[in-house]
Design a protein around this motif. Structure first.
Motif, mmCIF file in Angstrom:
data_model
loop_
_atom_site.group_PDB
_atom_site.id
_atom_site.type_symbol
_atom_site.label_atom_id
_atom_site.label_comp_id
_atom_site.label_asym_id
_atom_site.label_seq_id
_atom_site.Cartn_x
_atom_site.Cartn_y
_atom_site.Cartn_z
ATOM 1 N N ASP A 84 0.932 -1.260 0.199
ATOM 2 C CA ASP A 84 -0.136 -0.085 -0.046
ATOM 3 C C ASP A 84 0.903 1.352 -0.045
ATOM 4 N N GLU A 85 1.926 1.192 0.894
ATOM 5 C CA GLU A 85 2.912 2.496 0.936
ATOM 6 C C GLU A 85 3.637 2.680 -0.382
ATOM 7 N N LEU A 86 4.026 1.554 -1.231
ATOM 8 C CA LEU A 86 4.672 1.499 -2.462
ATOM 9 C C LEU A 86 3.725 1.902 -3.499
ATOM 10 N N ASP A 87 2.367 1.722 -3.495
ATOM 11 C CA ASP A 87 1.242 2.009 -4.314
ATOM 12 C C ASP A 87 1.395 3.453 -4.412
ATOM 13 N N THR A 88 1.352 4.287 -3.264
ATOM 14 C CA THR A 88 1.268 5.685 -3.367
ATOM 15 C C THR A 88 2.325 6.113 -4.373
ATOM 16 N N TYR A 89 3.634 5.587 -4.201
ATOM 17 C CA TYR A 89 4.711 6.115 -5.142
ATOM 18 C C TYR A 89 4.229 5.819 -6.557
ATOM 19 N N ARG A 90 3.746 4.554 -6.668
ATOM 20 C CA ARG A 90 3.513 3.817 -8.248
ATOM 21 C C ARG A 90 2.417 4.764 -8.557
ATOM 22 N N ASP A 91 1.443 5.219 -8.119
ATOM 23 C CA ASP A 91 0.383 5.994 -8.531
ATOM 24 C C ASP A 91 0.896 7.468 -8.746
ATOM 25 N N TRP A 92 1.570 7.931 -7.997
ATOM 26 C CA TRP A 92 2.306 9.367 -8.022
ATOM 27 C C TRP A 92 3.156 9.259 -9.509
ATOM 28 N N LEU A 93 3.766 8.240 -9.576
ATOM 29 C CA LEU A 93 4.775 8.316 -11.009
ATOM 30 C C LEU A 93 3.716 8.135 -12.220
ATOM 31 N N ASP A 94 2.885 7.164 -12.100
ATOM 32 C CA ASP A 94 1.901 7.045 -13.122
ATOM 33 C C ASP A 94 1.135 8.310 -13.631
ATOM 34 N N LYS A 95 1.017 8.921 -12.442
ATOM 35 C CA LYS A 95 0.142 10.452 -12.831
ATOM 36 C C LYS A 95 1.209 11.489 -13.597
ATOM 37 N N LYS A 96 2.507 11.497 -12.869
ATOM 38 C CA LYS A 96 3.549 12.331 -13.370
ATOM 39 C C LYS A 96 4.120 12.033 -14.833
ATOM 40 N N THR A 97 3.935 10.506 -14.986
ATOM 41 C CA THR A 97 4.470 10.349 -16.407
ATOM 42 C C THR A 97 3.407 10.656 -17.593
ATOM 43 N N ARG A 98 2.108 10.820 -17.236
ATOM 44 C CA ARG A 98 1.011 11.091 -18.179
ATOM 45 C C ARG A 98 1.262 12.451 -19.008
ATOM 46 N N CYS A 99 1.295 12.517 -20.372
ATOM 47 C CA CYS A 99 1.276 13.749 -20.794
ATOM 48 C C CYS A 99 0.122 14.618 -20.694
ATOM 49 N N PRO A 100 0.176 15.792 -20.200
ATOM 50 C CA PRO A 100 -0.992 16.513 -19.850
ATOM 51 C C PRO A 100 -1.587 17.079 -21.075
ATOM 52 N N LYS A 101 -1.054 16.844 -22.273
ATOM 53 C CA LYS A 101 -1.822 17.324 -23.644
ATOM 54 C C LYS A 101 -2.224 16.032 -24.194
ATOM 55 N N CYS A 102 -1.943 15.110 -24.384
ATOM 56 C CA CYS A 102 -2.241 13.621 -24.941
ATOM 57 C C CYS A 102 -2.488 12.508 -24.255
ATOM 58 N N GLY A 103 -2.384 12.639 -23.083
ATOM 59 C CA GLY A 103 -2.282 11.512 -22.064
ATOM 60 C C GLY A 103 -1.427 10.190 -22.266
ATOM 61 N N LEU A 104 -0.621 10.291 -23.421
ATOM 62 C CA LEU A 104 0.414 9.359 -23.618
ATOM 63 C C LEU A 104 1.316 9.206 -22.470
ATOM 64 N N THR A 105 1.946 8.092 -21.954
ATOM 65 C CA THR A 105 3.088 8.056 -21.016
ATOM 66 C C THR A 105 4.337 8.699 -21.431
ATOM 67 N N ARG A 106 4.874 9.330 -20.841
ATOM 68 C CA ARG A 106 6.112 10.109 -21.413
ATOM 69 C C ARG A 106 7.321 9.318 -20.741
ATOM 70 N N PHE A 107 8.324 9.566 -20.999
ATOM 71 C CA PHE A 107 9.660 9.180 -20.416
ATOM 72 C C PHE A 107 10.580 10.417 -19.990
ATOM 73 N N GLN A 108 11.389 9.913 -18.817
ATOM 74 C CA GLN A 108 12.163 10.644 -18.207
ATOM 75 C C GLN A 108 13.651 10.504 -18.723
ATOM 76 N N THR A 109 14.352 11.729 -19.077
ATOM 77 C CA THR A 109 15.776 11.659 -19.381
ATOM 78 C C THR A 109 16.366 11.929 -18.000
ATOM 79 N N PRO A 110 17.955 11.400 -18.153
ATOM 80 C CA PRO A 110 18.701 11.616 -16.875
ATOM 81 C C PRO A 110 18.752 12.700 -16.354
ATOM 82 N N ASP A 111 18.485 13.849 -16.948
ATOM 83 C CA ASP A 111 18.372 15.263 -16.576
ATOM 84 C C ASP A 111 17.162 15.404 -15.610
#
Length: 132
Positions: free
Chosen positions: A94-121
């Protein structure tokens, strides 16, 4: 939190400073904050101690942060037996789900909804909305 448990933790890990706070957290290089009256406080304290013992000082990407959270919980699992703390797998997930949910929301493109990728920067990029 059981006083005996807490005293043993302080005794076993004098290299760290333990302070009461508004939430459980590890602040590098040596301070661990905890809430004495928290439900599941012993397990949460072992998790933060896990971060400290593993040297989790910083992360560059969000997936790295999730990996650190998983590693700290695994360290807490190792420590739990030595302190007679029940490792509640459902609570941990349950604790880890909070991070998984946060990451899922953060990676969604606000324009199109596709999953974005994060670069090393640390920047997120959408393969649909950005020109590659």
């Amino acid at each position: 939190m059981d006083v005996t448990f807490f005293q043993k933790i302080i005794s076993d890990f004098p290299e760290f400073t333990f302070k009461t706070g508004s939430r459980f957290s590890f602040r590098p290089p040596r301070t661990i904050y905890y809430i004495p009256e928290a439900e599941d406080g012993e397990l949460l304290l072992l998790h933060e101690l896990g971060h400290a013992l593993l040297g989790h000082y910083d992360f560059k990407t969000d997936i790295e942060r999730l990996k650190m959270e998983c590693a700290a919980w695994e360290k807490a699992r190792e420590l739990a037996d030595g302190y007679d703390v029940v490792f509640d797998e459902e609570f941990v997930q349950d604790e880890l789900d909070t991070y998984r949910d946060w990451l899922d929301k953060k990676t969604r493109c606000p324009k199109c909804g596709l999953t974005r990728f994060q670069t090393p920067d640390g920047q997120y990029h959408c393969p649909r909305c950005e020109n590659f």
